[in-house]
Every structure is written in structure tokens, then in C-alpha cells.
Design a protein around this motif. Sequence first.
Motif, PDB file in Angstrom:
ATOM      1  N   GLN A   1      -4.022  33.632 -38.393  1.00 22.62           N
ATOM      2  CA  GLN A   1      -2.924  34.042 -37.534  1.00 22.62           C
ATOM      3  C   GLN A   1      -3.145  35.557 -36.837  1.00 22.62           C
ATOM      4  O   GLN A   1      -2.626  35.900 -35.918  1.00 22.62           O
ATOM      5  CB  GLN A   1      -1.534  33.798 -38.145  1.00 22.62           C
ATOM      6  CG  GLN A   1      -1.362  32.427 -38.188  1.00 22.62           C
ATOM      7  CD  GLN A   1      -1.645  31.502 -37.145  1.00 22.62           C
ATOM      8  OE1 GLN A   1      -1.108  31.643 -35.936  1.00 22.62           O
ATOM      9  NE2 GLN A   1      -2.330  30.187 -37.267  1.00 22.62           N
TER      10      GLN A   1
ATOM     11  N   SER B   1      -6.720  27.423 -35.559  1.00 25.35           N
ATOM     12  CA  SER B   1      -5.391  28.325 -35.563  1.00 25.35           C
ATOM     13  C   SER B   1      -5.107  28.992 -34.273  1.00 25.35           C
ATOM     14  O   SER B   1      -3.775  28.890 -33.885  1.00 25.35           O
ATOM     15  CB  SER B   1      -6.107  29.594 -36.442  1.00 25.35           C
ATOM     16  OG  SER B   1      -5.001  30.645 -36.344  1.00 25.35           O
TER      17      SER B   1
ATOM     18  N   CYS C   1       4.107  28.847 -40.954  1.00 21.13           N
ATOM     19  CA  CYS C   1       3.130  29.433 -41.927  1.00 21.13           C
ATOM     20  C   CYS C   1       3.299  29.493 -43.247  1.00 21.13           C
ATOM     21  O   CYS C   1       2.788  28.985 -44.051  1.00 21.13           O
ATOM     22  CB  CYS C   1       2.713  30.715 -41.311  1.00 21.13           C
ATOM     23  SG  CYS C   1       1.678  30.800 -39.698  1.00 21.13           S
TER      24      CYS C   1
ATOM     25  N   ALA D   1      -1.200  28.158 -32.831  1.00 24.47           N
ATOM     26  CA  ALA D   1      -0.316  29.232 -32.626  1.00 24.47           C
ATOM     27  C   ALA D   1       0.019  29.311 -31.265  1.00 24.47           C
ATOM     28  O   ALA D   1       1.063  29.611 -30.924  1.00 24.47           O
ATOM     29  CB  ALA D   1      -1.176  30.521 -32.956  1.00 24.47           C
TER      30      ALA D   1
END
Length: 434
Positions: free
Chosen positions: A246, A368, A388, A372
Motif C-alpha cells: 500500500q 494493490s 488492510c 486501493a
Amino acid sequence: MVNRNSGRLVRLVRVALRQRLRSATGGLPAVFWMIWWGLVVNRLASFVLAFLSIYLVRDRGFSPAEAGRVLALYGVGFTVAGPLGGLLADRIGRRATMVMALVLGATAVGSLTFARAPAALAALAFFCAAAGDLYRPAMSAAVADVVPPIDRARAYGLVYWAVNFALSVGLFLGGLVAEKSISALFLADAGTSIAAAAIILLRVPETRPRDVVHEPAIRGLAKVFSDGPFVSFLLLQLAALTVFTQWQLALPIDMANHGLGPAAYAFLMALNCAGVVLLQPILSPRLHRFDAARLLALSALLFGAGYGVNAVGGNLLVYGTGTALWTIGEVIGFPVASTLVANLAPAALRGRYQGAFAMSWGVAFAISPIFAGEVMQRFGTRSLWLLCLVVALFVSAGHVITAEPRRRRLAALLQPIPLDVAVEPQGALRDPPS
């Protein structure tokens, strides 16, 4: 008397440090150290992944979701590079694969500097990873070739330390330059890749074992992905890495939304790398006696906590606390994971096991940013950080639940065996670098 005691204390400290250094670095082959130095040079200016999201949003006007899709293409390239690099390492050799990857990667990174069209930027992001990261499985397989099983945890720990040492230096300098020109960083990245290729070409012999029968491409990959204990580990590693990565999109964008720019982000990345450099030599020798599954479970928990804490605030102290937590998590987990893969892999499939492991990184880098970007856009950043934490809790439990077959497998595999590769005469030298 005071001066005499002080001098004695200094000498004792020097002796202790020298003994610790020798226990950490002594007895490893000279070929390993040439690979290690090539890695240091290459990673001194590895800026694409760290600064690509900022470059796209700030300099090229992409939205966070658009930047996330481009970063996902980087992850797709990474995913392709893993199995392809592993296959090439097994078929044409570790040395040839490493040199080819470094040269092609330098070309792609240098071209990224001059691209303007969104389609060209997306394509080059893919090729930066697809070409450059062919290097990773070949390098990891070469380390396993020249280092016996008993020393592999130490060797991979030193590889991991080298990556983070180089990145910490590079990111410290890169954060200063990024405020004015991210393009200059990409050109520096290309230059260090060429320098690393020269080191491998001139100083590293081919390390691929000469006395094993190499599996055909498809059959070899099928054997890798039919290995149940390895695949269960790989899936858990993928989920953990999706949380860990992240930092590539969500973290810099969330920081920017709270008024913290590229310099603050670079500071956190350098803090991460410096933390690894300081902690890895301290923690690694103390962790060898612990069960690998429990260490991986603890590592995943720290990833979740490190990003989950961002949900409570948006200042540099909070982000720094989170970074410290997931940094400790990677110090604990990543060398363990690399050693586990090397020890589970048969000699004939060493490159392809490393390629599958590298592929898990690529898939994580692809998932990811999409994950995100969409979650941030639909539900907000706080929801992403809490999610997360939840994913990390499940991964931690999974490592404990699925550990026993891997324990039995490793107990059978890790019997004393002779080193299975003959290298050039310099490989017989067994001293650390000066």
C-alpha cells in the motif's frame, strides 16, 4: 585509571563488533559477494516504483484511480517477469538472465523519462517491470546455487539488508531531487542498472548446476504449482504483500491529501529502508531458532497494524509510527520467506520456484493499486486502512493453520548435502568484502 578503563572498553567493543561482523558475513563464497555488490549498485537508484505514482499525478495530471491502473500495469509486468525470469534462469543460465534483465530494464526506465502520452506511459510502466524484474528470480537462484542450505538464511538476510541499505541512501537523495525533477531520478535509475550489468558480466561466472536434468518449460511450471505446501505459502504471501505494498499508491496519496508532499513521503521510505538496515543485523541472528510459520504470522500482523494505524490520523507522526510497524514486519518476514522458497525448491527447478515467488510480488503490485484506488474513491482512505488490518489478521491465522506440511517437508529436505554447483576458482575464496 579512567582513561585506561575507557581504552579497555573501546577495545572490547571493537572486538565484539568484529566478531559479530564475521559471524554475519564470514564463510560465504566470493561469487555471492560479487552478486551482492551488483545488487547494491542496482538498488542505489531504484526510483520508478517509489516515485511513479507521484510523477503520474503531479507531473502528468493523472487522477488517483488512473495512476492506480498504470501502477497495476507495472504489477502485471512484474507478474510476467517472475515466471519468465525463473524459466530463463533455468534454461539459459543465471548470469545471462541477470545481464539481459538489467540492460533491458535500463532502456525501459530511460524511455519513461521522455514519454508524454498516457498510453506510452502505461506501456513503459509495464515494460519497466517486465524487463527489469527478470533479474530477481535469476539472482535469487544464483544465491541458492552458491550458498549451502545451512548458510542460506544468513545469505538472504544480507541480500535483503543490501537492498534496503542502497534504497535508504538513494531515497534520501532522491527525495531532495524529486521536488524539482522526477525525470532525473529515472535517468539515474537507468545508469545504475547498466553499471550493475557490467559487474555481473565481468565478475560473476555462471552458477547454474551442471549435473541436473532440466525440466521442460510447461512441465516444470506445472510441478511448481502442484506443490501443495509451496502454493499454500504463496497464496498467503500474496495476500500479505497486497497489504504491504500500500506504500506504492495509497500512502503517498493519503499523505498528499493531508498536506504532506514528496519530501515527506521520501522521508518515510528512507526511514523504512534505514530501519531495515539497522534492525536486520540485530534481529536476524536471534530469529533463526523460531518457527518460520510463526514468524510469518507475526510479520503479517505487523503489516496490518502498520497500515491500520493510519486510520486514526493524518500527520507525520502517525504515518511514521505505521511505517515503523510494517518495517519491523518485513525485517521479520521477508528473509524467512526467501529462505523457505530456496529450501523447498529442487535444484532443477530452482529458478522457476524463485520465479513463482517473484510472481506473487508482481500480482500484489497489480492488485494493490487497483484495490486501493477503488476503495479510496468509493469509501475513503480510512476504510482502506481498516480493511488492510482485517486482511492481515486472516493471513496471520492462515500461516499458523497451514504450517505443518511445510515443516515435515523441510525436515526431510534439509539434510546435510554437498554444495551442488562447481564455479570458477574465485568461488573458493570465502571472505567477506573489504
